[in-house]
Design an enzyme around this catalytic site. Sequence first.
Site, PDB file in Angstrom:
ATOM      1  N   TYR A   1     -22.263  16.254   8.218  1.00 49.43           N
ATOM      2  CA  TYR A   1     -22.248  17.559   8.868  1.00 49.43           C
ATOM      3  C   TYR A   1     -23.197  18.574   8.231  1.00 49.43           C
ATOM      4  O   TYR A   1     -23.950  19.231   8.919  1.00 49.43           O
ATOM      5  CB  TYR A   1     -20.830  18.153   8.949  1.00 49.43           C
ATOM      6  CG  TYR A   1     -20.770  19.377   9.843  1.00 49.43           C
ATOM      7  CD1 TYR A   1     -20.842  19.252  11.222  1.00 49.43           C
ATOM      8  CD2 TYR A   1     -20.692  20.648   9.303  1.00 49.43           C
ATOM      9  CE1 TYR A   1     -20.833  20.362  12.045  1.00 49.43           C
ATOM     10  CE2 TYR A   1     -20.687  21.779  10.121  1.00 49.43           C
ATOM     11  CZ  TYR A   1     -20.746  21.619  11.485  1.00 49.43           C
ATOM     12  OH  TYR A   1     -20.749  22.717  12.299  1.00 49.43           O
TER      13      TYR A   1
ATOM     14  N   LYS B   1     -23.772   0.475   0.168  1.00 47.89           N
ATOM     15  CA  LYS B   1     -23.238  -0.128   1.388  1.00 47.89           C
ATOM     16  C   LYS B   1     -24.136   0.343   2.520  1.00 47.89           C
ATOM     17  O   LYS B   1     -24.205   1.534   2.814  1.00 47.89           O
ATOM     18  CB  LYS B   1     -21.797   0.293   1.643  1.00 47.89           C
ATOM     19  CG  LYS B   1     -21.246  -0.206   2.978  1.00 47.89           C
ATOM     20  CD  LYS B   1     -19.858   0.328   3.271  1.00 47.89           C
ATOM     21  CE  LYS B   1     -19.377  -0.124   4.656  1.00 47.89           C
ATOM     22  NZ  LYS B   1     -18.034   0.443   5.000  1.00 47.89           N
TER      23      LYS B   1
ATOM     24  N   THR C   1     -13.594   5.124   5.846  1.00 47.71           N
ATOM     25  CA  THR C   1     -13.543   5.528   7.249  1.00 47.71           C
ATOM     26  C   THR C   1     -12.500   4.725   8.014  1.00 47.71           C
ATOM     27  O   THR C   1     -11.741   5.269   8.818  1.00 47.71           O
ATOM     28  CB  THR C   1     -14.917   5.327   7.914  1.00 47.71           C
ATOM     29  OG1 THR C   1     -15.912   5.981   7.140  1.00 47.71           O
ATOM     30  CG2 THR C   1     -14.931   5.875   9.325  1.00 47.71           C
TER      31      THR C   1
ATOM     32  N   ARG D   1     -22.692   8.071  11.439  1.00 52.27           N
ATOM     33  CA  ARG D   1     -21.578   9.002  11.250  1.00 52.27           C
ATOM     34  C   ARG D   1     -22.000  10.251  10.470  1.00 52.27           C
ATOM     35  O   ARG D   1     -21.520  11.339  10.735  1.00 52.27           O
ATOM     36  CB  ARG D   1     -20.417   8.316  10.524  1.00 52.27           C
ATOM     37  CG  ARG D   1     -19.638   7.343  11.395  1.00 52.27           C
ATOM     38  CD  ARG D   1     -18.419   6.819  10.643  1.00 52.27           C
ATOM     39  NE  ARG D   1     -17.708   5.799  11.381  1.00 52.27           N
ATOM     40  CZ  ARG D   1     -16.643   6.023  12.149  1.00 52.27           C
ATOM     41  NH1 ARG D   1     -16.174   7.243  12.285  1.00 52.27           N
ATOM     42  NH2 ARG D   1     -16.048   5.031  12.773  1.00 52.27           N
TER      43      ARG D   1
ATOM     44  N   TYR E   1     -22.808   4.992   0.139  1.00 50.58           N
ATOM     45  CA  TYR E   1     -22.532   4.525   1.503  1.00 50.58           C
ATOM     46  C   TYR E   1     -23.483   5.212   2.468  1.00 50.58           C
ATOM     47  O   TYR E   1     -23.359   6.407   2.721  1.00 50.58           O
ATOM     48  CB  TYR E   1     -21.070   4.834   1.828  1.00 50.58           C
ATOM     49  CG  TYR E   1     -20.571   4.329   3.161  1.00 50.58           C
ATOM     50  CD1 TYR E   1     -21.317   3.474   3.962  1.00 50.58           C
ATOM     51  CD2 TYR E   1     -19.306   4.705   3.612  1.00 50.58           C
ATOM     52  CE1 TYR E   1     -20.840   3.012   5.171  1.00 50.58           C
ATOM     53  CE2 TYR E   1     -18.811   4.251   4.820  1.00 50.58           C
ATOM     54  CZ  TYR E   1     -19.577   3.405   5.598  1.00 50.58           C
ATOM     55  OH  TYR E   1     -19.092   2.957   6.795  1.00 50.58           O
TER      56      TYR E   1
ATOM     57  N   ILE F   1     -18.736  -5.088   3.083  1.00 49.79           N
ATOM     58  CA  ILE F   1     -17.537  -4.253   3.099  1.00 49.79           C
ATOM     59  C   ILE F   1     -17.103  -4.247   4.548  1.00 49.79           C
ATOM     60  O   ILE F   1     -17.775  -3.682   5.412  1.00 49.79           O
ATOM     61  CB  ILE F   1     -17.803  -2.854   2.538  1.00 49.79           C
ATOM     62  CG1 ILE F   1     -18.186  -2.984   1.058  1.00 49.79           C
ATOM     63  CG2 ILE F   1     -16.573  -1.958   2.701  1.00 49.79           C
ATOM     64  CD1 ILE F   1     -18.561  -1.671   0.386  1.00 49.79           C
TER      65      ILE F   1
END
Length: 296
Positions: A112, A166, A49, A143, A138, A208
């Site tokens: 989404y 993560k 990202t 998000r 992740y 990270i």
Amino acid sequence: MSSYTKDFRGCYTALITPFTNGAVDYAQFESFTAWQVEQGVHGIVPCGTTGESPTLTHAEHKALIERAVKVANGRAKVMAGTGSNSTAEAIEFTQYAEKAGADAALVVAPYYNKPTQEGLYQHYKAIAESTSLPIFIYNIPGRSVINIADSTLARLAEIKNIAGVKDATGDLARVATLKHLVGDRLVQFSGEDMTMIGFNAMGGNGVISVISNLAPKLSAQVQELTLAGKYDEARIAHAPLVPVINAMFVETNPIPVKFATGVMGKCDGSMRLPLVAPGDATQALVRAALATAKLA
């Protein structure tokens, strides 16, 4: 204990992607990546990202992974960002990362389309079965709009090359609750710079990081101190980064960190639409934070 906990730990930089006149500046990317490795980070993460992966073409995405592997040259781990909300596309990127010589793949939760927990399990299972690379999941509900449940992560931990997670939820309790289910089977990386010390104290293995784009040496030192159990020293080392970390998230990541790398002369700081330059107040805040931390 999983062998992955020995191989993957410490500070991994979620690399920015430099642009010049709207095009990926591969020379700057290589120079920036080399600086990161020379400063002592334990790993690098291209095409995440922070690297503006949503606006990279497939060709650019693959070229950046290749160049990260070339520059690292075994001196730091390369955990390539290969996620997508299309399972087939994620498999394509992951297989390419393996071919290019990456050490692992970081695969973001599908965004989404909002799969169910069973859909998430099948998504990651299909990706893992398509490669021999260690797969890092992740989890970033802010998000992706979905949260990968601990129970789903525990199921995925039974797959041989599902190596870790993560966690960008900001919930430090999840380190303990997941460890209760899977022990040390999964490597746990924090996705939050501000709580990286607490995350490791709860049983995590590293971070990270966004802030390590700006302070790779100090970020790596903080991780080494925590992993050695030297938490008082780690807090002292981390303290100068606090105002910079705060400044990095007053607008959407990677807007502030990209601007900051421009101030530091590491790239021109430009982004691709729909991301735009930070507002004047944010620019002033970032400049002040960098000056306070003696980073620029």
